[in-house]
Design a protein around this motif. Sequence first.
Motif, PDB file in Angstrom:
ATOM      1  N   VAL A 115       1.079  -1.158   0.037  1.00 55.75           N
ATOM      2  CA  VAL A 115      -0.006   0.201   0.270  1.00 55.75           C
ATOM      3  C   VAL A 115       1.036   1.417  -0.293  1.00 55.75           C
ATOM      4  O   VAL A 115       0.837   2.192  -0.999  1.00 55.75           O
ATOM      5  N   VAL A 116       1.907   1.210   1.311  1.00 58.00           N
ATOM      6  CA  VAL A 116       2.477   2.589   1.062  1.00 58.00           C
ATOM      7  C   VAL A 116       3.193   2.433  -0.483  1.00 58.00           C
ATOM      8  O   VAL A 116       3.358   3.508  -0.733  1.00 58.00           O
ATOM      9  N   PHE A 117       4.429   2.064  -0.772  1.00 57.92           N
ATOM     10  CA  PHE A 117       5.092   2.326  -2.060  1.00 57.92           C
ATOM     11  C   PHE A 117       4.589   2.881  -3.423  1.00 57.92           C
ATOM     12  O   PHE A 117       4.348   3.102  -3.865  1.00 57.92           O
ATOM     13  N   PHE A 147      -5.868  -2.038  -6.814  1.00 58.96           N
ATOM     14  CA  PHE A 147      -5.547  -3.062  -7.956  1.00 58.96           C
ATOM     15  C   PHE A 147      -3.828  -3.838  -7.476  1.00 58.96           C
ATOM     16  O   PHE A 147      -4.285  -5.143  -7.492  1.00 58.96           O
ATOM     17  N   ALA A 148      -3.111  -3.116  -6.746  1.00 58.41           N
ATOM     18  CA  ALA A 148      -1.787  -4.400  -6.304  1.00 58.41           C
ATOM     19  C   ALA A 148      -2.293  -5.030  -5.352  1.00 58.41           C
ATOM     20  O   ALA A 148      -1.830  -5.476  -5.370  1.00 58.41           O
ATOM     21  N   LEU A 149      -3.663  -4.315  -4.275  1.00 57.88           N
ATOM     22  CA  LEU A 149      -3.939  -5.364  -2.923  1.00 57.88           C
ATOM     23  C   LEU A 149      -4.747  -6.059  -3.908  1.00 57.88           C
ATOM     24  O   LEU A 149      -4.547  -7.692  -3.395  1.00 57.88           O
ATOM     25  N   LEU A 193      -4.650 -11.583  -4.462  1.00 56.80           N
ATOM     26  CA  LEU A 193      -5.594 -13.244  -5.587  1.00 56.80           C
ATOM     27  C   LEU A 193      -3.327 -13.982  -5.200  1.00 56.80           C
ATOM     28  O   LEU A 193      -3.688 -15.127  -5.969  1.00 56.80           O
ATOM     29  N   THR A 194      -2.499 -13.784  -5.526  1.00 59.85           N
ATOM     30  CA  THR A 194      -1.152 -13.755  -6.164  1.00 59.85           C
ATOM     31  C   THR A 194      -0.966 -15.045  -4.381  1.00 59.85           C
ATOM     32  O   THR A 194      -0.661 -15.788  -4.622  1.00 59.85           O
ATOM     33  N   SER A 195      -1.268 -14.571  -3.660  1.00 57.19           N
ATOM     34  CA  SER A 195      -0.808 -14.511  -2.284  1.00 57.19           C
ATOM     35  C   SER A 195      -1.635 -15.988  -1.901  1.00 57.19           C
ATOM     36  O   SER A 195      -1.821 -17.292  -1.770  1.00 57.19           O
ATOM     37  N   LEU A 196      -3.153 -15.714  -2.819  1.00 58.89           N
ATOM     38  CA  LEU A 196      -4.262 -16.832  -2.542  1.00 58.89           C
ATOM     39  C   LEU A 196      -3.698 -18.342  -2.962  1.00 58.89           C
ATOM     40  O   LEU A 196      -3.603 -19.299  -2.935  1.00 58.89           O
ATOM     41  N   ILE A 249       6.019  -0.162 -12.505  1.00 57.99           N
ATOM     42  CA  ILE A 249       5.081   0.342 -10.410  1.00 57.99           C
ATOM     43  C   ILE A 249       5.617  -0.876 -10.106  1.00 57.99           C
ATOM     44  O   ILE A 249       6.261  -0.522  -8.850  1.00 57.99           O
ATOM     45  N   PRO A 250       4.440  -1.264  -9.768  1.00 52.87           N
ATOM     46  CA  PRO A 250       4.365  -3.186  -9.844  1.00 52.87           C
ATOM     47  C   PRO A 250       5.456  -3.759  -9.173  1.00 52.87           C
ATOM     48  O   PRO A 250       6.094  -4.676  -8.279  1.00 52.87           O
ATOM     49  N   THR A 251       6.512  -3.604 -10.084  1.00 54.77           N
ATOM     50  CA  THR A 251       7.594  -4.248 -10.212  1.00 54.77           C
ATOM     51  C   THR A 251       8.591  -4.157  -9.340  1.00 54.77           C
ATOM     52  O   THR A 251       9.574  -4.394  -8.293  1.00 54.77           O
TER      53      THR A 251
END
Length: 154
Positions: A13-15, A56-58, A63-66, A132-134
């Motif tokens: 969230v922060v970054f 979107f990032a969360l 979903l990737t964590s799941l 950004i996500p990278t």
Amino acid sequence: MRAITYQPEFNIVVFSFLLHFVWEFVQAPTYAGMIEMNHWDGIKLCMSATFGDVGFALVAFGLTSLAARTRQWFLRPAAWQYLMYLGIGIGLTVGFEYYYTQVSVRWTYSELMPLVPPFGTGLSPLLQWLVIPTVVLWITRRQIVGIKVKETEQ
């Protein structure tokens, strides 16, 4: 109980907020009317878009964590995990950009925005969801590994 800064979602969230907020301002000229917009209205619009990006990032992280069955997948992501994280963010971006530019026409691109087929998505939002996500995953990994190292030193 560990500090909130140890939680991957907090770091995401922060970054994400910091980097997406800057990106939103940099890409402002590629959206019609942003240059002429009242300063405060432009800030509010960029802030709103940034909150969406963080959401979107969360979602992508969750979903990737799941799928990975661990919230720590980002420490040593397998290719499929990294690609899933990016793919979800890009999918959401394409869907929302299409809706807001073609269906509700909440915003439009300026002549400066290159469009990517097949949906006419702007190149800038797509690059935003590659870059950004990278960077966010890299910073988050460094942050959490740094906390773990400090804990072992004490």
